[in-house]
Enzyme design. Structure first.
Site, PDB file in Angstrom:
ATOM      1  N   GLU A 181       0.882  -1.079  -0.067  1.00  0.00           N
ATOM      2  CA  GLU A 181       0.030  -0.096   0.002  1.00  0.00           C
ATOM      3  C   GLU A 181       0.845   1.389  -0.105  1.00  0.00           C
ATOM      4  OE1 GLU A 181      -2.947   0.154  -0.949  1.00  0.00           O
ATOM      5  OE2 GLU A 181      -3.693  -1.381   0.287  1.00  0.00           O
ATOM      6  N   HIS A 182       0.396   2.234  -0.817  1.00  0.00           N
ATOM      7  CA  HIS A 182       1.132   3.471  -1.043  1.00  0.00           C
ATOM      8  C   HIS A 182       2.791   2.888  -1.295  1.00  0.00           C
ATOM      9  CE1 HIS A 182      -1.737   6.311   0.380  1.00  0.00           C
ATOM     10  NE2 HIS A 182      -2.284   5.273   0.958  1.00  0.00           N
ATOM     11  N   ASP A 214       3.088   2.047  -4.931  1.00  0.00           N
ATOM     12  CA  ASP A 214       2.971   2.220  -6.719  1.00  0.00           C
ATOM     13  C   ASP A 214       3.390   3.478  -6.907  1.00  0.00           C
ATOM     14  OD1 ASP A 214       0.787   3.665  -5.869  1.00  0.00           O
ATOM     15  OD2 ASP A 214      -0.756   2.847  -7.236  1.00  0.00           O
ATOM     16  N   SER A 222     -13.633   3.906  -9.580  1.00  0.00           N
ATOM     17  CA  SER A 222     -13.291   4.592 -10.526  1.00  0.00           C
ATOM     18  C   SER A 222     -12.316   3.815 -11.520  1.00  0.00           C
ATOM     19  CB  SER A 222     -12.617   5.979  -9.742  1.00  0.00           C
ATOM     20  OG  SER A 222     -12.231   7.067 -10.978  1.00  0.00           O
ATOM     21  N   GLU A 252      -7.571   9.752 -14.890  1.00  0.00           N
ATOM     22  CA  GLU A 252      -7.680  10.048 -13.407  1.00  0.00           C
ATOM     23  C   GLU A 252      -6.745  11.338 -13.198  1.00  0.00           C
ATOM     24  OE1 GLU A 252      -9.652   8.644 -11.498  1.00  0.00           O
ATOM     25  OE2 GLU A 252      -9.929   6.731 -12.041  1.00  0.00           O
ATOM     26  N   ASP A 287      -4.143   0.335  -9.450  1.00  0.00           N
ATOM     27  CA  ASP A 287      -5.702  -0.039  -9.848  1.00  0.00           C
ATOM     28  C   ASP A 287      -6.248  -0.510 -11.038  1.00  0.00           C
ATOM     29  OD1 ASP A 287      -5.441   1.022  -7.229  1.00  0.00           O
ATOM     30  OD2 ASP A 287      -6.903   2.889  -7.598  1.00  0.00           O
TER      31      ASP A 287
HETATM   32  C1  GLA Z   1      -5.394   4.340  -4.264  1.00  0.00           C
HETATM   33  C2  GLA Z   1      -4.503   4.831  -5.543  1.00  0.00           C
HETATM   34  C3  GLA Z   1      -3.423   3.722  -5.923  1.00  0.00           C
HETATM   35  C4  GLA Z   1      -2.600   3.404  -4.783  1.00  0.00           C
HETATM   36  C5  GLA Z   1      -3.410   3.205  -3.352  1.00  0.00           C
HETATM   37  C6  GLA Z   1      -2.469   3.198  -2.196  1.00  0.00           C
HETATM   38  O1  GLA Z   1      -6.023   3.249  -4.338  1.00  0.00           O
HETATM   39  O2  GLA Z   1      -5.648   4.936  -6.505  1.00  0.00           O
HETATM   40  O3  GLA Z   1      -2.648   4.298  -6.938  1.00  0.00           O
HETATM   41  O4  GLA Z   1      -1.636   4.505  -4.566  1.00  0.00           O
HETATM   42  O5  GLA Z   1      -4.335   4.383  -3.141  1.00  0.00           O
HETATM   43  O6  GLA Z   1      -1.794   1.900  -2.214  1.00  0.00           O
END
Ligand code: GLA
Length: 371
Positions: free
Chosen positions: A20-21, A23, A124, A159, A170
């Site tokens: 998480e966080h 990418d 989204s 986006e 995503d």
């Molecule tokens: C959201 C963003 C992703 C990623 C997550 C955190 O989902 O769309 O690109 O950064 O937060 O992991």
């Protein structure tokens, strides 16, 4: 395709298992595509005007597909009505398709989604991916169809144009998902590797009942904090940092430790070691809560309740600040565990959690008419 033929593009949401966080710092993440997604039923328009309706939003979006430009979107032309709302996503996606040189045609379309909105399950991204498939397929030329990494990048660009500074996870999950497999994404090279998820594992998702918006300032602020750490270290992304170098910076430390956790998690999946998987999920949640500071008391409570109810481990999934948690549990017990945690959560918080058991599903595709 002849003028009257309706086609259906479908793209799934995702649940991120771990990573998480990471990418937007060129790191690794490991999402699964889920069975919920966005359906775009479409056919080419008779003229240049796209007319798009949705089950979810009352506003009918009408846009001249030939004349959309980026300047129109953010108010340079005040006649371009779609500065907010879902029309703004449509216009931004068209601008991204044009910017990246893709051939598109105007469509008449209806959108349906069963991904809860603003839940951290990528409603989204699934919308942008499915819509990009529809616009390019409608152009009906041998080179127009968009797939793979370019489809993911174009949806992500949409986006960004729309003011949402997301990473690539995503869209990649939505495009590359496979049944029974998690998608290990190397966000630096935008390459994927499928990692089998043992059938004995149930993936539990519980929505906290707290909505979150990705475009909000907190997500952008975390990105800025990570970029500042890179600048200090003289590197382009935290993927290249060592733990020693970031020991005193909790934001950067989360990213560096989270990247490591993704790779150990993959090893634990391969070894089918559920208790190791559970511990890594719990560590990830602690790091997101204490170091990266994107959790909320409600998400913390849900993770504890899931552990108490017998899950192997649990963590917030997606950007945080509300939305969902994900847990792994023995497939035979997953439903009972999810029901129990959701029941106790509701008692404690008076919030309405939405919970379900999911499994790795296939990625974006055109549906045969009977599907
Ligand atoms: C959201 C963003 C992703 C990623 C997550 C955190 O989902 O769309 O690109 O950064 O937060 O992991």
């Amino acid at each position: 395709m002849t003028q009257q033929t309706w086609r259906t593009a479908w793209a799934p949401g995702r649940v991120n298992l771990i990573g998480e966080h990471t990418d937007y710092q060129d790191g690794w993440c490991l999402p699964i595509a889920i069975g919920r997604g966005t359906t775009v039923k479409f056919r080419p328009s008779q003229d240049a005007i796209s007319v798009i309706t949705s089950d979810r939003f009352h506003e009918v979006v009408r846009v001249n597909t030939d004349t959309v430009s980026r300047a129109q979107i953010r108010g340079a032309d005040s006649a371009a009505a779609y500065e907010t709302g879902w029309g703004s996503s449509v216009v931004s996606l068209i601008a991204a398709l044009r910017e990246r040189g893709h051939e598109i045609a105007a469509i008449e379309a209806h959108v349906h989604s069963d991904v809860p909105l603003g839940s951290g399950l990528s409603s989204s991204a699934s919308f942008m991916v499915a819509l990009a498939m529809a616009f390019t397929d409608a152009a009906d030329s041998p080179t127009s169809q968009l797939h793979g990494v370019e489809l993911a990048h174009t949806a992500q660009r949409g986006e960004h144009i729309n003011g949402v500074p997301c990473g690539i996870m995503d869209q990649m999950a939505s495009v590359f998902g496979q049944e029974h497999n998690a998608v290990l994404i190397d966000c630096r090279s935008a390459t994927t590797q499928l990692i089998p998820v043992p059938d004995s594992l149930g993936v539990v998702v519980i929505h906290s009942g707290l909505p979150r918006t990705l475009a909000d300032s907190q997500y952008a602020q975390r990105r800025i904090a990570c970029a500042a750490a890179c600048e200090r270290l003289g590197i382009s992304a935290l993927r290249d940092a060592n733990l020693d170098e970031v020991a005193d910076d909790p934001f950067a430390r989360h990213v560096v430790t989270e990247n490591r956790r993704v790779l150990t998690f993959v090893a634990a999946l391969r070894a089918n070691d559920p208790s190791a998987l559970g511990s890594i999920l719990n560590e990830s949640h602690r790091s997101l809560a204490d170091d990266f500071m994107v959790s909320t008391p409600e998400l913390d409570t849900l993770c504890s309740l899931l552990n108490d109810a017998g899950a192997y481990g649990a963590r917030l999934t997606g950007a945080g600040f509300g939305g969902c948690v994900v847990a792994l549990a023995d497939i035979a017990e997953a439903q009972v565990i999810a029901d129990e945690a959701a029941r106790r959560y509701q008692q404690l918080t008076k919030l309405q959690p939405l919970h379900f058991i999911t499994a790795a599903a296939a990625g974006a595709r055109f549906l045969a008419n009977r599907e």
